[in-house]
Scaffold this motif. Structure first.
Motif, PDB file in Angstrom:
ATOM      1  N   SER A 345       0.835  -1.198   0.000  1.00  0.00           N
ATOM      2  CA  SER A 345       0.000   0.000   0.000  1.00  0.00           C
ATOM      3  C   SER A 345       0.876   1.257   0.000  1.00  0.00           C
ATOM      4  CB  SER A 345      -0.906   0.011   1.233  1.00  0.00           C
ATOM      5  OG  SER A 345      -1.530   1.268   1.392  1.00  0.00           O
ATOM      6  N   ARG A 346       0.409   2.287  -0.680  1.00  0.00           N
ATOM      7  CA  ARG A 346       1.171   3.545  -0.690  1.00  0.00           C
ATOM      8  C   ARG A 346       1.309   4.119   0.707  1.00  0.00           C
ATOM      9  NH1 ARG A 346      -3.145   7.755  -3.516  1.00  0.00           N
ATOM     10  NH2 ARG A 346      -4.968   7.152  -2.273  1.00  0.00           N
ATOM     11  N   ALA A 347       0.375   3.779   1.622  1.00  0.00           N
ATOM     12  CA  ALA A 347       0.458   4.271   3.002  1.00  0.00           C
ATOM     13  C   ALA A 347       1.612   3.644   3.761  1.00  0.00           C
ATOM     14  CB  ALA A 347      -0.852   3.982   3.738  1.00  0.00           C
ATOM     15  N   HIS A 348       2.132   2.503   3.285  1.00  0.00           N
ATOM     16  CA  HIS A 348       3.160   1.778   4.024  1.00  0.00           C
ATOM     17  C   HIS A 348       4.470   1.647   3.240  1.00  0.00           C
ATOM     18  CE1 HIS A 348      -0.067   0.846   6.712  1.00  0.00           C
ATOM     19  NE2 HIS A 348      -0.643  -0.006   5.899  1.00  0.00           N
ATOM     20  N   ARG A 349       4.630   2.412   2.167  1.00  0.00           N
ATOM     21  CA  ARG A 349       5.769   2.174   1.285  1.00  0.00           C
ATOM     22  C   ARG A 349       7.117   2.322   2.000  1.00  0.00           C
ATOM     23  NH1 ARG A 349       6.096   1.193  -3.950  1.00  0.00           N
ATOM     24  NH2 ARG A 349       8.092   1.509  -5.004  1.00  0.00           N
ATOM     25  N   GLU A 350       7.280   3.366   2.808  1.00  0.00           N
ATOM     26  CA  GLU A 350       8.559   3.546   3.499  1.00  0.00           C
ATOM     27  C   GLU A 350       8.821   2.412   4.478  1.00  0.00           C
ATOM     28  OE1 GLU A 350       8.955   7.375   5.255  1.00  0.00           O
ATOM     29  OE2 GLU A 350       8.717   8.453   3.362  1.00  0.00           O
ATOM     30  N   GLU A 351       7.784   1.964   5.157  1.00  0.00           N
ATOM     31  CA  GLU A 351       7.935   0.856   6.098  1.00  0.00           C
ATOM     32  C   GLU A 351       8.249  -0.438   5.348  1.00  0.00           C
ATOM     33  OE1 GLU A 351       5.652  -0.731  10.106  1.00  0.00           O
ATOM     34  OE2 GLU A 351       4.508   0.340   8.570  1.00  0.00           O
ATOM     35  N   TRP A 352       7.629  -0.641   4.205  1.00  0.00           N
ATOM     36  CA  TRP A 352       7.916  -1.803   3.373  1.00  0.00           C
ATOM     37  C   TRP A 352       9.386  -1.803   2.961  1.00  0.00           C
ATOM     38  CZ3 TRP A 352       6.374  -2.305  -2.434  1.00  0.00           C
ATOM     39  CH2 TRP A 352       6.585  -3.622  -2.871  1.00  0.00           C
ATOM     40  N   GLN A 353       9.881  -0.654   2.517  1.00  0.00           N
ATOM     41  CA  GLN A 353      11.283  -0.551   2.133  1.00  0.00           C
ATOM     42  C   GLN A 353      12.196  -0.862   3.325  1.00  0.00           C
ATOM     43  OE1 GLN A 353      10.915   3.504   0.780  1.00  0.00           O
ATOM     44  NE2 GLN A 353      11.039   2.902  -1.390  1.00  0.00           N
ATOM     45  N   ARG A 354      11.818  -0.408   4.495  1.00  0.00           N
ATOM     46  CA  ARG A 354      12.603  -0.681   5.700  1.00  0.00           C
ATOM     47  C   ARG A 354      12.675  -2.173   5.975  1.00  0.00           C
ATOM     48  NH1 ARG A 354      11.122   1.762  11.731  1.00  0.00           N
ATOM     49  NH2 ARG A 354      12.837   0.754  12.882  1.00  0.00           N
ATOM     50  N   MET A 355      11.548  -2.864   5.857  1.00  0.00           N
ATOM     51  CA  MET A 355      11.539  -4.309   6.079  1.00  0.00           C
ATOM     52  C   MET A 355      12.384  -5.032   5.036  1.00  0.00           C
ATOM     53  SD  MET A 355      10.706  -7.046   7.677  1.00  0.00           S
ATOM     54  CE  MET A 355       9.339  -6.749   8.810  1.00  0.00           C
ATOM     55  N   LEU A 356      12.273  -4.627   3.778  1.00  0.00           N
ATOM     56  CA  LEU A 356      13.062  -5.277   2.733  1.00  0.00           C
ATOM     57  C   LEU A 356      14.560  -5.089   2.969  1.00  0.00           C
ATOM     58  CD1 LEU A 356      10.927  -4.439  -0.432  1.00  0.00           C
ATOM     59  CD2 LEU A 356      11.035  -6.613   0.813  1.00  0.00           C
ATOM     60  N   ARG A 357      14.953  -3.942   3.482  1.00  0.00           N
ATOM     61  CA  ARG A 357      16.374  -3.730   3.798  1.00  0.00           C
ATOM     62  C   ARG A 357      16.833  -4.684   4.896  1.00  0.00           C
ATOM     63  NH1 ARG A 357      14.711   1.849   3.622  1.00  0.00           N
ATOM     64  NH2 ARG A 357      15.238   2.771   1.605  1.00  0.00           N
ATOM     65  N   GLU A 358      15.969  -4.918   5.891  1.00  0.00           N
ATOM     66  CA  GLU A 358      16.318  -5.880   6.930  1.00  0.00           C
ATOM     67  C   GLU A 358      16.473  -7.277   6.343  1.00  0.00           C
ATOM     68  OE1 GLU A 358      17.046  -5.446  10.173  1.00  0.00           O
ATOM     69  OE2 GLU A 358      16.899  -3.287   9.832  1.00  0.00           O
ATOM     70  N   VAL A 359      15.568  -7.645   5.451  1.00  0.00           N
ATOM     71  CA  VAL A 359      15.650  -8.957   4.812  1.00  0.00           C
ATOM     72  C   VAL A 359      16.966  -9.099   4.046  1.00  0.00           C
ATOM     73  CG1 VAL A 359      14.632 -10.420   3.014  1.00  0.00           C
ATOM     74  CG2 VAL A 359      13.163  -9.315   4.712  1.00  0.00           C
ATOM     75  N   LEU A 360      17.389  -8.048   3.358  1.00  0.00           N
ATOM     76  CA  LEU A 360      18.628  -8.113   2.598  1.00  0.00           C
ATOM     77  C   LEU A 360      19.842  -8.241   3.511  1.00  0.00           C
ATOM     78  CD1 LEU A 360      17.943  -5.540  -0.256  1.00  0.00           C
ATOM     79  CD2 LEU A 360      17.972  -8.039  -0.400  1.00  0.00           C
TER      80      LEU A 360
END
Length: 474
Positions: A345-360
């Motif tokens: 969701s566009r409301a959570h995009r920054e948080e999504w990016q943060r989680m993906l960085r943790e996964v990486l």
């Protein structure tokens, strides 16, 4: 409440606690309709007496805490022997399921139809035992639990303004009976009951374990007295039935000792399984709160393979475009909560990016595979580049009937647009092995197998059967 539908008892239900040396730690739960204690459990030559865990809504839950050494054949309870797979080194099999129910009328469905895929999973286990059963969310569908009480009968369209403690206590008791009814309906289901007595479970919750869209509803609803009461009862029964636990067990089972987040991690030989709690702290502006993020950032997985259980798919198509389209069409605006519920969701995009960085970060140490449910379809995704490849496997709908195939085709066309929330790490939705389309509209479950150190995944589809194996180890 449908008293006639409640079974007299349920269990044993096994819960996986962890590895201790060469032994596995387990808890077995037994449910009784009265306060009479069940008999002792016998495991590894010891007699374990039951502990009275909780009394709620006319039932009593008892728990046995015990260990089984590698090679132990299982345990005995009240004259019956239950075989348990206790070898976690070397080759290993794990099952993953989600969406065990439906929003409306689930208690009245034909049992054979509803539990068909559970029966298949039980036969699969009898052929080649699973060591774990991962439940990825929506283990029950509690959406109708609010019906039948004056304070909650209009939920979630309306939330009554009430500050009467006695009235709210009455609502809580009503909800407890309704939630217990639904949990017992699941725990006694053919196939599931047989599996749960022999395969330890690890579970994370999603919205229907509380109510449809919990956390993405207008905050005036979720923060109301009715909303807070609903969440408290859902949390109490989630702990009891999905973790065999009560409030005092939280520091031993979850990453946040306060219980604000019910995220968890288990380390097995060569494998880390972690599940962030995407519901407890969620609101319309965030998916994880402070406690949840502390848990995620402190995960530090140690296994040679990481399975990340994300109840809402972590890798997905560009939903922000679909959100804009729907908000422009008045008749479609009521679907906005469903889209806001997603990582994409566009409301959570920054948080999504943060989680993906943790996964990486984890990916620099070991292959990472996200396991997700929620969408009532089967699919998979990959985030690149190849040197940092992250897999996502979605198995959704162990008993929830599939949506129309036209819906799956339309979603597949939309997913063809691709997405890249992190530069240089494109996300692509791919067909399952052996399938032509990106999404499969059939009920399904997933099996994960480690053989000679390599992990493979197979989807089991209601009509199409087993897919060819997908290798996850690269």
């Amino acid at each position: 409440m449908g008293e006639g539908r409640q079974p007299a008892q349920a269990g044993p239900i096994l819960h996986f606690r962890g590895i201790e040396g060469q032994a596995i730690r387990l808890a077995a739960i037994v449910i009784r309709r009265d306060d009479t204690a069940p008999g002792s459990l016998r495991a590894a030559g010891a007699e374990i007496a039951p502990r009275r865990l909780a009394a709620i809504a006319g039932i009593t839950a008892w728990r046995y805490d015990f260990t089984l050494a590698a090679g132990d054949p299982g345990y005995e309870l009240e004259g019956e022997h239950y075989e348990v797979a206790t070898e976690f080194d070397g080759d290993l099999r794990i099952a993953f399921v989600s969406c065990n129910g439906e929003e409306n009328g689930d208690l009245d469905r034909d049992g054979e139809e509803r539990n068909l895929m559970w029966a298949r999973l039980a036969r699969d286990h009898a052929r080649a035992p699973f060591a774990l059963l991962l439940q990825g969310g929506d283990q029950v569908y509690a959406d109708e639990a609010t019906q039948g009480h004056p304070l909650s009968h209009d939920w979630p369209d309306k939330a009554s303004e009430v500050d009467d403690p006695i009235a709210l206590a009455g609502l809580a008791e009503h909800l407890r009976h309704r939630f217990v009814e639904r949990y017992l309906h699941v725990l006694q289901a053919r196939g599931y009951a047989w599996m749960a007595a022999r395969v330890p479970v690890l579970s994370v919750w999603d919205d229907h374990d509380i109510c449809d869209g919990w956390g993405s509803l207008p905050e005036k609803r979720s923060r109301s007295a009715v909303g807070r009461t609903l969440f408290a009862v859902a949390r109490e029964t989630y702990l009891l039935f999905q973790h065999g636990a009560v409030e005092g067990d939280i520091p031993d089972l979850f990453l946040d000792a306060s219980g604000a987040s019910l995220s968890w991690k288990r380390e097995l030989p060569g494998l880390t399984i972690a599940a962030p709690d995407l519901r407890s702290e969620r609101d319309r502006h965030r998916i994880l709160g402070p406690a949840g993020w502390r848990a995620v950032e402190a995960l530090a997985p140690r296994g040679a393979q990481v399975f990340l259980v994300s109840s809402v798919p972590l890798l997905g198509p560009r939903l922000s475009l679909l959100e804009r389209l729907m908000m422009a069409i008045p008749r479609m605006q009521h679907y906005e909560d469903d889209l806001r519920d997603q990582w994409q969701s566009r409301a959570h995009r920054e948080e999504w990016q943060r989680m993906l960085r943790e996964v990486l970060k984890w990916r620099t140490e070991a292959p990472v595979t996200a396991l997700s449910g929620e969408i009532h379809l089967a699919t998979r995704a990959v985030m690149g580049p190849d040197a940092q490849r992250v897999h996502q496997l979605v198995a959704s709908g162990i008993s929830h009937r599939a949506p129309p195939k036209a819906y799956a085709r339309s979603l597949g066309l939309f997913a063809g647009l691709g997405e890249a929330p992190l530069p240089g790490h494109p996300i692509r939705i791919h067909p399952l092995p052996g399938q032509r389309h990106r999404y499969v509209a059939e009920r399904n479950y997933l099996t994960l197998a480690r053989r000679d150190g390599r992990w493979q995944a197979v989807w089991h589809l209601e009509d199409s059967g087993e897919t060819p194996a997908l290798d996850l180890s690269d």
